[in-house]
Design a protein around this motif. Structure first.
Motif, PDB file in Angstrom:
ATOM      1  N   GLN A 179      11.193  -5.845   2.934  1.00  0.00           N
ATOM      2  CA  GLN A 179      10.713  -6.237   1.611  1.00  0.00           C
ATOM      3  C   GLN A 179      11.530  -7.411   1.101  1.00  0.00           C
ATOM      4  OE1 GLN A 179      10.837  -2.767  -0.874  1.00  0.00           O
ATOM      5  NE2 GLN A 179      13.034  -2.445  -0.637  1.00  0.00           N
ATOM      6  N   ASP A 220       2.499  -8.826  -6.547  1.00  0.00           N
ATOM      7  CA  ASP A 220       3.133  -8.216  -5.383  1.00  0.00           C
ATOM      8  C   ASP A 220       2.060  -7.905  -4.347  1.00  0.00           C
ATOM      9  OD1 ASP A 220       2.362  -5.865  -7.336  1.00  0.00           O
ATOM     10  OD2 ASP A 220       2.430  -5.017  -5.324  1.00  0.00           O
ATOM     11  N   PHE A 221       2.499  -7.677  -3.128  1.00  0.00           N
ATOM     12  CA  PHE A 221       1.563  -7.234  -2.082  1.00  0.00           C
ATOM     13  C   PHE A 221       2.365  -6.450  -1.057  1.00  0.00           C
ATOM     14  CE2 PHE A 221      -1.722  -8.692   1.351  1.00  0.00           C
ATOM     15  CZ  PHE A 221      -2.289  -7.428   1.334  1.00  0.00           C
ATOM     16  N   GLY A 222       1.943  -5.222  -0.801  1.00  0.00           N
ATOM     17  CA  GLY A 222       2.649  -4.439   0.200  1.00  0.00           C
ATOM     18  C   GLY A 222       1.827  -3.285   0.718  1.00  0.00           C
ATOM     19  N   SER A 280       0.030  -4.067  -5.618  1.00  0.00           N
ATOM     20  CA  SER A 280      -0.733  -5.193  -5.064  1.00  0.00           C
ATOM     21  C   SER A 280      -1.655  -5.857  -6.078  1.00  0.00           C
ATOM     22  CB  SER A 280      -1.514  -4.767  -3.805  1.00  0.00           C
ATOM     23  OG  SER A 280      -0.623  -4.273  -2.827  1.00  0.00           O
ATOM     24  N   SER A 313       7.081  -8.578  -1.924  1.00  0.00           N
ATOM     25  CA  SER A 313       6.219  -8.153  -0.818  1.00  0.00           C
ATOM     26  C   SER A 313       6.937  -7.039  -0.076  1.00  0.00           C
ATOM     27  CB  SER A 313       5.956  -9.329   0.126  1.00  0.00           C
ATOM     28  OG  SER A 313       7.178  -9.846   0.629  1.00  0.00           O
ATOM     29  N   LEU A 321       2.529 -11.138   3.996  1.00  0.00           N
ATOM     30  CA  LEU A 321       1.985 -10.594   2.743  1.00  0.00           C
ATOM     31  C   LEU A 321       2.493 -11.370   1.537  1.00  0.00           C
ATOM     32  CD1 LEU A 321       2.316  -6.786   3.596  1.00  0.00           C
ATOM     33  CD2 LEU A 321       0.478  -8.397   4.144  1.00  0.00           C
ATOM     34  N   GLY A 322       3.789 -11.712   1.547  1.00  0.00           N
ATOM     35  CA  GLY A 322       4.370 -12.446   0.426  1.00  0.00           C
ATOM     36  C   GLY A 322       3.732 -13.812   0.218  1.00  0.00           C
ATOM     37  N   SER A 343       7.550  -8.920   5.904  1.00  0.00           N
ATOM     38  CA  SER A 343       6.643  -8.836   4.756  1.00  0.00           C
ATOM     39  C   SER A 343       6.390 -10.191   4.108  1.00  0.00           C
ATOM     40  CB  SER A 343       7.196  -7.852   3.711  1.00  0.00           C
ATOM     41  OG  SER A 343       8.151  -8.472   2.869  1.00  0.00           O
TER      42      SER A 343
END
Ligand SMILES: NC(=O)c1ccc[n+]([C@@H]2O[C@H](COP(=O)([O-])OP(=O)(O)OC[C@H]3O[C@@H](n4cnc5c(N)ncnc54)[C@H](OP(=O)(O)O)[C@@H]3O)[C@@H](O)[C@H]2O)c1
Length: 333
Positions: free
Chosen positions: A208, A150-152, A233, A225, A176-177, A172
């Motif tokens: 998200q 994941d990344f957020g 993350s 994300s 980021l995703g 996102s």
């Protein structure tokens, strides 16, 4: 010496300019901005010999071999095509384009001109990620079955920010995703099944997105994300004989832990700077060797990521919405 130009003078452009000093055989020859003032300011800050108050000026600069495109993703296709048309090699920031069709046009232009082109997926070149792939190839955790990643981070809604602007390719998933998705494809190959859900963010971009990828052979990737809050993350890949946990933040990781029946072992691979010099060194090596693309970051992989992002977005947009009341879990009285 490979002579670099930088297109755009924002946050990542500044980090790249600083990291380029760590790359042997590379020099920062020129910078281009939409405005003369920003170009000159960037030039002073990083000692850049030539500055241009337009991207076209940078494209026409004969002192440049390769351009790093560091503009918002909404511009990546057109900016890349501009530099390719003037005979420049291009390293283009992630996400490489807004969708697979744009990406394909960029790749076709580079191939037609015989010019080098690469996505700036810098995570892939970090020592921890090189080691991760080596460990998986060596079978240290057996057959990989499931990747969780994941990344957020939080971008406050309603504030002026690139990630909240649909016209700049915000949201996102794209920004980021793209990291967890690229990680999944680099470790497990392109997916043969894609499922996704997103929220319909209030700024017109996804706040998200949750993604489930099925890979040939049965491995799964469970990814998400967010720009609503700071997520762990990290990333973790589990196989038949163990698990590897990548230290967060995965996209800039400096360590990992291997868990097997034999015990737990640590790998620490810290690096200096922001970590963008590894990808830049790859570009320098490829240009010197006359390669049209990077064997470590092939354009086919970039296009597979963009195609997967397209499928995620269309899947999330078409997700089944029940007309019934939401199912409530737990006890009710
Ligand atoms: N690798 C990484 O770690 C990383 C990190 C952050 C971002 N990125 C990627 O790099 C790209 C740039 O991100 P950033 O965070 O550096 O963004 P940023 O700080 O907003 O900078 C973007 C730059 O692009 C130029 N630009 C051209 N058209 C623009 C427009 N319509 N609106 C705003 N800026 C425009 C501007 O430079 P001029 O005014 O000089 O023309 C601006 O400074 C994005 O694609 C992002 O996903 C990568």
């Amino acid at each position: 010496v490979i002579r670099w130009g930088i297109c755009g003078t924002g946050r990542i452009a500044a980090k790249f300019a600083a990291d380029l000093r760590r790359v042997p055989g590379a020099t920062l020859a020129a910078a281009g901005s939409r405005t003369t003032g920003a170009a000159e300011e960037f030039g002073r800050r990083f000692g850049v010999p030539r500055t241009h108050g337009s991207y076209a000026g940078l494209a026409a600069d004969d002192s440049v071999d390769v351009v790093y495109v560091a503009t918002p993703q909404s511009r990546h296709r057109d900016d890349t095509l501009l530099f390719l048309a003037e005979g420049k090699a291009v390293l283009c920031e992630k996400p490489f384009a807004m969708d697979a069709a744009q990406g394909a046009a960029m790749v076709a232009a580079a191939r037609a001109a015989g010019l080098f082109l690469m996505e700036a997926m810098w995570m892939r070149f970090l020592p921890v990620h090189v080691e991760l792939r080596r460990l998986l190839r060596a079978g240290v955790i057996g057959t990989p079955h499931v990747l969780a990643a994941d990344f957020g981070y939080r971008v406050a809604p309603g504030t002026p920010h690139r990630l909240l602007d649909p016209a700049l390719g915000g949201g996102s998933l794209l920004d980021l995703g793209v990291y967890p998705v690229a990680l999944a494809l680099s470790l497990l190959g392109p997916p043969d099944r894609v499922a996704a859900l997103d929220d319909r963010g209030q700024d017109g971009v996804d706040g998200q997105t949750g993604v489930l990828l099925g890979h040939p052979g049965g491995a799964l990737a469970v990814l998400y994300s967010s720009i609503l809050g700071r997520t762990p993350s990290g990333a973790s890949i589990t196989g038949s004989a163990g698990r590897i946990d990548i230290d967060p933040p995965c996209h800039a990781s400096t360590g990992l832990t291997v868990h097997t029946a034999a015990g737990t072992s640590r790998v620490d691979l810290p690096y200096e700077g922001a970590g963008l010099h590894f990808e830049a060194a790859e570009v320098v090596d490829c240009l010197r060797a006359g390669r049209p693309e990077s064997p470590a970051m092939p354009l086919a992989d970039t296009l597979a990521v963009l195609g997967t992002l397209d499928r995620i977005r269309s899947g999330a947009g078409n997700a089944d919405r029940s007309e019934q009341e939401p199912v409530r879990s737990g006890t009710s009285r």
